[in-house]
Design an enzyme around this catalytic site. Structure first.
Site, PDB file in Angstrom:
ATOM      1  N   LYS A 134     -13.092  -0.087   5.826  1.00 41.01           N
ATOM      2  CA  LYS A 134     -14.241  -0.555   4.746  1.00 41.01           C
ATOM      3  C   LYS A 134     -14.696  -2.189   5.819  1.00 41.01           C
ATOM      4  CE  LYS A 134     -10.019   0.325   3.021  1.00 41.01           C
ATOM      5  NZ  LYS A 134     -10.041   1.144   2.388  1.00 41.01           N
TER       6      LYS A 134
ATOM      7  N   TRP B 124       0.790  -1.149  -0.089  1.00 40.63           N
ATOM      8  CA  TRP B 124       0.027   0.264   0.178  1.00 40.63           C
ATOM      9  C   TRP B 124       1.017   1.450  -0.224  1.00 40.63           C
ATOM     10  CZ3 TRP B 124      -1.887   2.695   4.902  1.00 40.63           C
ATOM     11  CH2 TRP B 124      -3.175   3.814   4.501  1.00 40.63           C
TER      12      TRP B 124
ATOM     13  N   ASP C 217      -0.710  -5.488   8.937  1.00 44.80           N
ATOM     14  CA  ASP C 217      -1.883  -4.657   8.564  1.00 44.80           C
ATOM     15  C   ASP C 217      -2.970  -4.884   8.298  1.00 44.80           C
ATOM     16  OD1 ASP C 217      -3.277  -2.142   8.239  1.00 44.80           O
ATOM     17  OD2 ASP C 217      -1.391  -1.261   6.619  1.00 44.80           O
TER      18      ASP C 217
HETATM   19  C1  LMR Z   1      -6.513   2.640  -0.689  1.00 46.76           C
HETATM   20  O1  LMR Z   1      -5.971   1.556  -0.566  1.00 46.76           O
HETATM   21  O2  LMR Z   1      -6.966   2.459  -1.651  1.00 46.76           O
HETATM   22  C2  LMR Z   1      -7.654   2.746   0.640  1.00 46.76           C
HETATM   23  O3  LMR Z   1      -6.649   2.423   1.813  1.00 46.76           O
HETATM   24  C3  LMR Z   1      -7.077   4.055   0.656  1.00 46.76           C
HETATM   25  C4  LMR Z   1      -6.121   4.841   0.871  1.00 46.76           C
HETATM   26  O4  LMR Z   1      -5.923   5.741   1.779  1.00 46.76           O
HETATM   27  O5  LMR Z   1      -5.521   4.466   0.232  1.00 46.76           O
END
Ligand code: LMR
Length: 608
Positions: A453, A336, A417
């Site tokens: 989510k 991420w 996470d």
């Molecule tokens: C995502 O990965 O789209 C979500 O977790 C929103 C974000 O804050 O990035």
């Protein structure tokens, strides 16, 4: 900084000079008042007397109302300030506010005081051998400019009318003001780029949330937002869970019931404790580990409410920075996007372990294991508890066991996470199994949680950081330090989301309803996943295997499209997605699967 380089005078010059000074000062006052009158109604972007190229640029945003941008601060130049008085009042227009007499002598174009004062408007008199900056007018709302850099200004490029002739009010241009002058040269320096924030460059859009901004700006009816990981209904509308609505109604819709309930339950709007709502902290740890887990019974978990997943990760990152100096954090490649930002901002060094294999569009398990093995002992290994973001590729239970073996061997500290508990498989317990596996081995670990989510509480910013320690005593100390970190960051967390979670998880009937809704949401995503796979397989006669889409789990599919191909998805097909090839299936409907399949096929086969 203003330098005061004194020139030596010939004998008797002092008296003459003083006379000149007085005359000059007087003349300057006249000049100033003329300039002031001249400028007051006219000077501005629409002033036709103002040469087009030299017109000040009208502030495009709020007037910063600040003073001189010096290095790192916003105030008048220090050695000028003793002799300069200024009108602190700010104005929307370009108005001349003050007249200053400056008793210094110097060539204004060498070691020039105006170099450091971007807000001044100076009238200079050049006498033989002596140049005297005698009058300065402060332009309090001098204009910011997007086109000039600080360096340019400091080099003097931004000055209008420096050197021997003013481009602004010189004779050749027939300005009435200059005609009244009988001697000397007048040059004027008009301040531009007045913002203290001139040195701040435009930040790039966020790679994930910026996609939503671009989507909103697109007017095409076919547009599809598969960028952000946020659940949508089949009609592609945001979804508020029924259980959340039910609980929120207690607080919002029926205010008198809410009022009474709040009084009954002592639910007021006082500050929460730094660690958050006790009822929330209790249920969130139980949801994660299971209520009967020994780590809970033995009070070995330090739980602190955080600002959703990001805020919780950030607290833990600060804890690592403070108490494990130099420790390495290992994140998956890819991960991420915000993970890197979080550790960077916390000044925690990180490196990557292999995770994704582009050849198989699957997990590079061997690479992952060997990189975790190679990390310095005692590293923090960031793991996605379930529904890996962005790939949607999770280790199997057997692979999790092996990952735990290596981490244990190396005395690493697992740092989970967990942003999708219940959302990956539809089962809260199943999605927590990776975390529980590590806890069952007696390992110390960190777990960040988010309710964005699974309860759709994106905007409530509700989550938690849990640190499992080997003793209750250690957990108490860790918790005290997490609170110490939180206090100067945001003091204490917001209450609304915490109450929703506490009520939903803490009430057996609501809890069951929530689980059913989560299954429904996870089920809808599985359906569009299947339909997308079917559409691609039916359309694509090239023999390409699209089955990886079905093997992935959770909100996302990592399509394997590269940046150029992803750009094509957006530019040609109005499909908004992140540039790493991730699409959020939570933003897709069954009705749009065919269209998306066409876009993917075109991008994959026709763009390299
Ligand atoms: C995502 O990965 O789209 C979500 O977790 C929103 C974000 O804050 O990035």
């Amino acid at each position: 900084m203003i330098s005061r380089r004194k020139k030596s005078f010939f004998p008797g010059a002092k008296a003459i000079f003083l006379l000149f000074l007085i005359l000059a000062a007087g003349a300057t006052l006249v000049v100033a008042s003329r300039v002031s009158n001249l400028m007051k109604p006219n000077i501005g972007p629409n002033d036709t007397n103002f040469p087009q190229s030299n017109r000040p640029i009208q502030p495009s945003g709020p007037n910063p109302c600040s003073y001189v941008p010096g290095p790192g601060h916003c105030k008048a130049p220090s050695d000028a300030s003793s002799s300069i008085q200024h009108d602190s009042q700010c104005s929307e227009d370009l108005l001349v506010h003050s007249v200053f007499i400056l008793p210094w002598y110097q060539n204004p174009h060498k070691g020039n005081p105006v170099e450091s004062d971007l807000r001044r408007f100076s009238v200079e008199f050049n006498l033989p051998g002596i140049s005297m900056a005698s009058t300065m007018l402060s332009l309090t709302s001098a204009t910011p400019s997007a086109s000039l850099s600080m360096q340019e200004i400091l080099k003097g490029k931004a000055r209008l009318g420096s050197g021997t002739g003013s481009t602004l009010f010189n004779k050749e241009k027939g300005n009435p003001f200059i005609k009244e002058k009988s001697f000397g040269r007048i040059s004027m320096t008009v301040a531009v780029n007045a913002s203290c924030f001139e040195g701040i460059a435009m930040a790039p859009p966020d790679p994930i949330l910026g996609v939503s901004e671009a989507f909103r700006a697109d007017t095409d009816a076919k547009k599809l937002n598969l960028g952000v990981g946020a659940y949508r209904t089949e009609e592609l509308q945001p979804y508020v869970l029924d259980v959340v609505n039910k609980v929120s109604k207690l607080y919002l819709s029926n205010w008198y019931i809410a009022e009474r309930l709040m009084l009954e339950r002592s639910e007021n709007k006082e500050y929460l404790p730094i660690e958050g709502l006790a009822a929330f902290n209790k249920v969130t740890a139980e949801l994660l580990f299971g209520a009967d887990n020994p780590v809970i019974n033995q009070q070995r978990v330090a739980t602190v409410q955080g600002l959703s997943g990001t805020g919780s990760l950030r607290l833990a990152a600060a804890l690592i920075e403070r108490y494990f100096p130099g420790a390495q954090v290992m994140i998956s490649s890819p991960t991420w996007g915000n993970h890197k930002n979080i550790f960077n901002d916390a000044r925690v060094p990180w490196s990557e372990y292999r995770y994704y294999d582009p050849k198989t569009v699957g997990l590079d398990f061997e690479g992952m294991i060997s990189d975790i093995k190679a990390a310095p002992d005692g590293s923090f290994i960031v793991l996605h508890g379930c529904a890996h973001n962005p790939t949607g590729i999770d280790p199997t239970p057997e692979q999790w066991e092996k990952i735990a073996d290596v981490i244990q061997e190396k005395n690493h500290i697992p740092f989970f996470d967990v942003a999708y508990q219940g959302f990956a498989s539809g089962s809260l317990d199943e999605d927590a199994s990776s975390v529980r596996l590590f806890a069952a081995r007696g390992m110390e670990l960190l777990v960040a949680q988010s309710y964005s989510k699974n309860l759709g509480l994106y905007a409530e910013r509700i989550g938690a950081i849990n640190v499992v320690c080997s003793s209750a005593d250690a957990a108490a100390r860790v918790k005290s330090q997490l609170k110490r970190i939180a206090r100067p960051m945001y003091s204490n967390p917001p209450v609304h989301g915490a109450r929703i979670v506490a009520n939903v998880v803490g009430d057996p009937a609501l809890f069951n309803e929530w689980k059913a809704e989560m299954e429904m949401m996870a089920g809808r995503i599985k359906n569009v996943r299947q339909k997308l796979f079917d559409s691609l397989s039916a359309k694509d006669k090239s023999g390409k295997d699209w089955s990886f889409i079905l093997k992935q789990i959770g909100m996302f599919s990592f399509t394997g499209l590269n940046k150029t191909q992803s750009d094509n998805m957006t530019n040609k097909w109005h499909v908004y997605m992140t540039k790493d090839g991730r699409i959020s299936l939570a933003g897709l409907s069954l009705a749009k699967c065919e269209y998306l399949a066409d876009a993917i096929m075109d991008s994959y086969h026709n763009v390299s």
